[in-house]
Write a protein that holds these residues in place. Structure first.
Motif, short mmCIF file in Angstrom:
data_model
loop_
_atom_site.label_atom_id
_atom_site.label_comp_id
_atom_site.label_asym_id
_atom_site.label_seq_id
_atom_site.Cartn_x
_atom_site.Cartn_y
_atom_site.Cartn_z
N ASN A 143 29.76 68.48 13.86
CA ASN A 143 29.22 68.40 15.22
C ASN A 143 30.27 67.73 16.10
O ASN A 143 31.28 67.24 15.60
N GLU A 144 30.02 67.72 17.41
CA GLU A 144 31.07 67.33 18.36
C GLU A 144 31.50 65.86 18.19
O GLU A 144 32.59 65.48 18.59
N SER A 145 30.68 65.06 17.54
CA SER A 145 31.08 63.65 17.35
C SER A 145 32.11 63.53 16.22
O SER A 145 32.89 62.59 16.15
N LEU A 201 31.40 62.62 13.40
CA LEU A 201 31.07 61.40 12.64
C LEU A 201 30.13 61.68 11.48
O LEU A 201 29.51 60.76 10.93
N CYS A 257 38.23 60.45 11.13
CA CYS A 257 37.56 61.25 12.17
C CYS A 257 37.37 60.44 13.45
O CYS A 257 37.51 60.95 14.55
N ARG A 258 37.09 59.15 13.28
CA ARG A 258 36.88 58.29 14.47
C ARG A 258 38.11 58.26 15.37
O ARG A 258 38.03 58.01 16.56
N GLY A 318 36.39 63.09 18.74
CA GLY A 318 35.44 64.20 18.79
C GLY A 318 36.13 65.56 18.79
O GLY A 318 37.35 65.66 18.72
N ARG A 347 35.41 69.64 20.57
CA ARG A 347 34.56 70.52 21.38
C ARG A 347 34.07 71.71 20.56
O ARG A 347 34.76 72.16 19.65
#
Ligand code: APR
Length: 178
Positions: A24-26, A28, A49-50, A54, A56
């Motif tokens: 997903n876009e986060s 996370l 990932c952080r 994010g 799109r």
């Protein structure tokens, strides 16, 4: 080069350099294949990932794979299906195109896709598998000799059936010389 669909758990795939996560876009983590990949990779995956800020919908970003047997994870964000009149097809196609572009940039020659958007995001399997397979065949025809293996790792038999049918529709002979 080979394009195929197999039944299995993508977190266990050791025959490819990169697996493609339906994120997903986060970026996370979440449920479904996203959750499975983060669980199998370990906590360092979400730490990396952080740092990515994010992703799109329709785009793709790459990380290391940590405790997974492959070398990289390509995270792509599929569209949520709202009925097919909100640009879903182009966004889904973009997921596959961007994932292969990211692989190409890294010199990755073997990629395993999960069935993007056909779980929580509700994309009908018949439509999603056609868009995914058409996009992959189109990409490899424009980048001959760039990949050795592209596969879909399907978590259930129904999903496998749809991707196998789409791949067969493209004809195996089309793969010779790519
Ligand atoms: N290996 C391979 N495929 C898997 C695995 C696994 N271990 N686990 C689930 N799948 C399959 C599902 O059965 C489905 O066919 O991945 C496909 C995609 O389903 P989802 O994981 O629900 O992904 P998507 O529909 O793209 O929804 C993404 O769900 O998990 C959240 O964070 C994620 O918000 C995002 C959304």
């Amino acid at each position: 080069m080979e394009i195929k669909a197999i039944l299995g758990d993508i977190t266990k795939q050791a025959d490819v350099e990169a697996i493609v996560n339906a994120a997903n876009e986060s970026l996370l983590g979440g449920g479904g294949v996203d959750g499975a990949i983060h669980r199998a990779a370990g906590p360092d995956l979400v730490k990396e990932c952080r740092t990515l800020g994010g992703c799109r919908t329709g785009d793709a970003k790459i990380t290391s794979s940590y405790d997974l047997p492959c070398k990289y994870v390509i995270h792509t964000v599929g569209p949520i299906y709202y009925g097919g009149k909100s640009g879903e097809e182009e966004k889904l196609s973009s997921c596959y195109r961007r994932s292969l572009e990211v692989a190409l940039e890294k010199g990755i020659r073997s990629v395993a896709f999960s069935s993007i958007s056909t779980g929580v995001y509700g994309y009908p399997l018949d439509k999603a598998s056609k868009t995914g397979v058409d996009t992959v065949f189109d990409f490899v025809s424009k980048h001959p000799s760039s990949f050795d293996l592209i596969e879909w790792v399907c978590f259930d038999g129904l999903t496998l059936k749809y991707y196998e049918e789409q791949i067969n529709d493209h004809g195996r002979s089309a793969l010779r010389g790519l």
